[in-house]
Design a protein around this motif. Structure first.
Motif, PDB file in Angstrom:
ATOM      1  N   GLY A 163       7.097  -2.707 -10.703  1.00  0.00           N
ATOM      2  CA  GLY A 163       5.947  -2.639  -9.812  1.00  0.00           C
ATOM      3  C   GLY A 163       6.202  -1.781  -8.588  1.00  0.00           C
ATOM      4  O   GLY A 163       5.370  -1.699  -7.695  1.00  0.00           O
ATOM      5  N   ALA A 164       7.377  -1.156  -8.546  1.00  0.00           N
ATOM      6  CA  ALA A 164       7.733  -0.297  -7.422  1.00  0.00           C
ATOM      7  C   ALA A 164       8.425   0.949  -7.949  1.00  0.00           C
ATOM      8  O   ALA A 164       9.089   0.919  -8.978  1.00  0.00           O
ATOM      9  CB  ALA A 164       8.662  -1.028  -6.458  1.00  0.00           C
ATOM     10  N   GLY A 165       8.237   2.029  -7.222  1.00  0.00           N
ATOM     11  CA  GLY A 165       8.914   3.277  -7.545  1.00  0.00           C
ATOM     12  C   GLY A 165       9.725   3.731  -6.355  1.00  0.00           C
ATOM     13  O   GLY A 165       9.572   3.213  -5.241  1.00  0.00           O
ATOM     14  N   LYS A 178       0.851  -1.183   0.000  1.00  0.00           N
ATOM     15  CA  LYS A 178       0.000   0.000   0.000  1.00  0.00           C
ATOM     16  C   LYS A 178       0.891   1.238   0.000  1.00  0.00           C
ATOM     17  O   LYS A 178       1.804   1.369   0.791  1.00  0.00           O
ATOM     18  CB  LYS A 178      -0.901   0.011   1.233  1.00  0.00           C
ATOM     19  CG  LYS A 178      -1.896   1.130   1.241  1.00  0.00           C
ATOM     20  CD  LYS A 178      -2.890   0.951   2.359  1.00  0.00           C
ATOM     21  CE  LYS A 178      -3.977   1.977   2.224  1.00  0.00           C
ATOM     22  NZ  LYS A 178      -3.927   3.033   3.180  1.00  0.00           N
ATOM     23  N   SER A 179       0.593   2.158  -0.899  1.00  0.00           N
ATOM     24  CA  SER A 179       1.392   3.369  -0.999  1.00  0.00           C
ATOM     25  C   SER A 179       1.091   4.314   0.157  1.00  0.00           C
ATOM     26  O   SER A 179      -0.048   4.456   0.584  1.00  0.00           O
ATOM     27  CB  SER A 179       1.094   4.073  -2.322  1.00  0.00           C
ATOM     28  OG  SER A 179       1.845   5.258  -2.421  1.00  0.00           O
ATOM     29  N   THR A 180       2.135   4.967   0.648  1.00  0.00           N
ATOM     30  CA  THR A 180       1.961   5.960   1.707  1.00  0.00           C
ATOM     31  C   THR A 180       1.882   7.375   1.125  1.00  0.00           C
ATOM     32  O   THR A 180       1.699   8.331   1.871  1.00  0.00           O
ATOM     33  CB  THR A 180       3.126   5.911   2.711  1.00  0.00           C
ATOM     34  OG1 THR A 180       4.339   6.193   2.020  1.00  0.00           O
ATOM     35  CG2 THR A 180       3.215   4.553   3.380  1.00  0.00           C
ATOM     36  N   LEU A 181       2.029   7.513  -0.192  1.00  0.00           N
ATOM     37  CA  LEU A 181       1.996   8.826  -0.822  1.00  0.00           C
ATOM     38  C   LEU A 181       0.599   9.432  -0.697  1.00  0.00           C
ATOM     39  O   LEU A 181      -0.397   8.788  -1.016  1.00  0.00           O
ATOM     40  CB  LEU A 181       2.397   8.738  -2.291  1.00  0.00           C
ATOM     41  CG  LEU A 181       3.771   8.132  -2.571  1.00  0.00           C
ATOM     42  CD1 LEU A 181       4.036   8.123  -4.064  1.00  0.00           C
ATOM     43  CD2 LEU A 181       4.856   8.868  -1.834  1.00  0.00           C
ATOM     44  N   LYS A 182       0.534  10.674  -0.245  1.00  0.00           N
ATOM     45  CA  LYS A 182      -0.750  11.317   0.037  1.00  0.00           C
ATOM     46  C   LYS A 182      -1.236  12.246  -1.068  1.00  0.00           C
ATOM     47  O   LYS A 182      -2.385  12.635  -1.065  1.00  0.00           O
ATOM     48  CB  LYS A 182      -0.646  12.139   1.333  1.00  0.00           C
ATOM     49  CG  LYS A 182      -0.089  11.392   2.512  1.00  0.00           C
ATOM     50  CD  LYS A 182      -1.113  10.462   3.114  1.00  0.00           C
ATOM     51  CE  LYS A 182      -0.656   9.934   4.453  1.00  0.00           C
ATOM     52  NZ  LYS A 182      -0.057   8.640   4.446  1.00  0.00           N
TER      53      LYS A 182
END
Length: 150
Positions: free
Chosen positions: A109-111, A21-25
């Protein structure tokens, strides 16, 4: 036996680094596409009102533009459009890559975020900005900075 145990620990470590799950807001897939000016910098018309924008890894500057193959080019297109708080010329250096997150815009699949240090004359302490080339968002000038005058 030691090699197998080491390999298992390494595999677990590598897969646990990336959260599902991304933490980017501040990701916004509906943000307008970025536009280039004649001087090969991005057109930026908004100024951040949130002091976390660009300065916090959960609120990076999102620079997705056409593809992710031109990583440093897109970052320089953003950074070269900026100036210090009184219009000073800035210099910047890439410090590190950090903060993995899941994304559909990467073959892996990841940045990752790239961390840049910005300096200008008269500055007391350099600042760090977190840049993300994988996701879209509204492009803004981080608080404390301004647009470079041409």
């Amino acid at each position: 036996m030691k090699k197998i145990a080491f390999f298992i620990v390494l595999l677990i470590s590598a897969t646990s680094c990336i959260s599902t799950k991304s933490t980017l807001k501040n990701v916004d897939d509906n943000a307008p596409d970025l536009i280039l000016k004649k001087d090969n910098t991005f057109v930026i018309t908004q100024f951040a009102k949130d002091k976390k924008y660009g300065y916090d890894p959960d609120y990076p500057v999102n620079l997705f533009f056409q593809n992710t193959n031109s990583e440093t080019l897109n970052e320089s297109r953003f950074l070269n459009a900026l100036a210090g708080p009184s219009g000073e010329k800035i210099t910047y250096t890439k410090l590190e890559t950090c903060c993995p997150f899941p994304t559909k815009r990467s073959n892996m699949g990841a940045g990752f975020l790239n961390v840049y240090e910005l300096k200008w004359d008269g500055q007391k302490k350099p600042i760090k900005l977190y840049l993300n080339i994988y996701e879209k968002g509204i492009l803004m000038v981080p608080m404390g900075l301004r647009l470079k005058q041409n």
